[in-house]
Design a protein around this motif. Structure first.
Motif, PDB file in Angstrom:
ATOM      1  N   ILE A 245       0.791  -1.230   0.000  1.00 32.67           N
ATOM      2  CA  ILE A 245       0.000   0.000   0.000  1.00 32.67           C
ATOM      3  C   ILE A 245       0.823   1.279   0.000  1.00 32.67           C
ATOM      4  CG2 ILE A 245      -1.530   1.311   1.513  1.00 32.67           C
ATOM      5  CD1 ILE A 245      -3.207  -1.038   1.868  1.00 32.67           C
ATOM      6  N   GLY A 246       2.064   1.238   0.398  1.00 33.10           N
ATOM      7  CA  GLY A 246       2.883   2.423   0.586  1.00 33.10           C
ATOM      8  C   GLY A 246       2.768   3.530  -0.442  1.00 33.10           C
ATOM      9  N   PRO A 247       2.849   3.240  -1.736  1.00 33.20           N
ATOM     10  CA  PRO A 247       2.885   4.333  -2.711  1.00 33.20           C
ATOM     11  C   PRO A 247       1.534   4.974  -3.025  1.00 33.20           C
ATOM     12  CG  PRO A 247       3.167   2.222  -3.819  1.00 33.20           C
ATOM     13  CD  PRO A 247       3.128   1.951  -2.349  1.00 33.20           C
TER      14      PRO A 247
ATOM     15  N   PRO B 259       5.090  15.271  10.054  1.00 31.24           N
ATOM     16  CA  PRO B 259       3.706  15.759  10.134  1.00 31.24           C
ATOM     17  C   PRO B 259       2.804  14.719  10.791  1.00 31.24           C
ATOM     18  CG  PRO B 259       4.603  16.128   7.939  1.00 31.24           C
ATOM     19  CD  PRO B 259       5.597  15.283   8.680  1.00 31.24           C
ATOM     20  N   SER B 260       1.765  15.180  11.471  1.00 33.23           N
ATOM     21  CA  SER B 260       0.926  14.260  12.241  1.00 33.23           C
ATOM     22  C   SER B 260      -0.275  13.728  11.473  1.00 33.23           C
ATOM     23  CB  SER B 260       0.440  14.957  13.522  1.00 33.23           C
ATOM     24  OG  SER B 260      -0.301  16.111  13.188  1.00 33.23           O
ATOM     25  N   ASP B 261      -0.394  14.040  10.170  1.00 30.51           N
ATOM     26  CA  ASP B 261      -1.518  13.486   9.416  1.00 30.51           C
ATOM     27  C   ASP B 261      -1.345  11.982   9.254  1.00 30.51           C
ATOM     28  OD1 ASP B 261      -0.538  13.040   6.277  1.00 30.51           O
ATOM     29  OD2 ASP B 261       0.608  14.546   7.388  1.00 30.51           O
TER      30      ASP B 261
ATOM     31  N   GLU C  14       1.510   6.758   8.625  1.00 28.99           N
ATOM     32  CA  GLU C  14       1.570   5.446   7.998  1.00 28.99           C
ATOM     33  C   GLU C  14       2.884   5.230   7.254  1.00 28.99           C
ATOM     34  OE1 GLU C  14      -1.914   5.331   5.539  1.00 28.99           O
ATOM     35  OE2 GLU C  14      -3.231   4.847   7.216  1.00 28.99           O
ATOM     36  N   ASN C  15       3.434   6.298   6.706  1.00 30.26           N
ATOM     37  CA  ASN C  15       4.696   6.203   5.985  1.00 30.26           C
ATOM     38  C   ASN C  15       5.899   6.263   6.910  1.00 30.26           C
ATOM     39  OD1 ASN C  15       3.396   6.007   3.541  1.00 30.26           O
ATOM     40  ND2 ASN C  15       3.533   8.183   3.106  1.00 30.26           N
TER      41      ASN C  15
END
Length: 105
Positions: free
Chosen positions: A44-46, A96-98, A103-104
């Protein structure tokens, strides 16, 4: 002194019993939850947040249910891969906290 110690530890019995039940449940769903988390890391990363959610909802979770793999009702990869303390460290290091950034992370 020994009696006070026994009484004090006796009150911990309920807390330990709850912990044992929670850990027993976590153990039964571990395979499916780890499968979701490892699939997340591998595939899922990209992708964007919206597409990530679609893949989990439309591909990963149906696969787990169809194959009767025990898992949490809604396995959340971040809960399996990290914890709030580690995320806080990343945020202190200016990540960043989004959600996608975490996830990244």
């Amino acid at each position: 002194l020994a009696q006070r110690l026994v009484n004090a530890l006796g009150s911990e019995n309920e807390r330990w019993q709850i912990s044992i039940e929670e850990l027993s449940h976590a153990l039964t769903v571990l395979v499916g939850d780890v499968l979701v988390a490892s699939s997340f890391v591998s595939y899922i990363g990209p992708f964007t947040k919206k597409y990530r959610e679609q893949i989990i909802t439309n591909k990963f979770l149906p696969f787990i249910k169809e194959n009767r793999i025990p898992s949490s009702a809604k396995p959340y990869p971040l809960a399996i891969l990290t914890d709030e303390a580690e995320i806080a460290v990343w945020n202190n290091q200016k990540l960043p906290s989004d959600r996608v950034s975490v996830e990244n992370g």
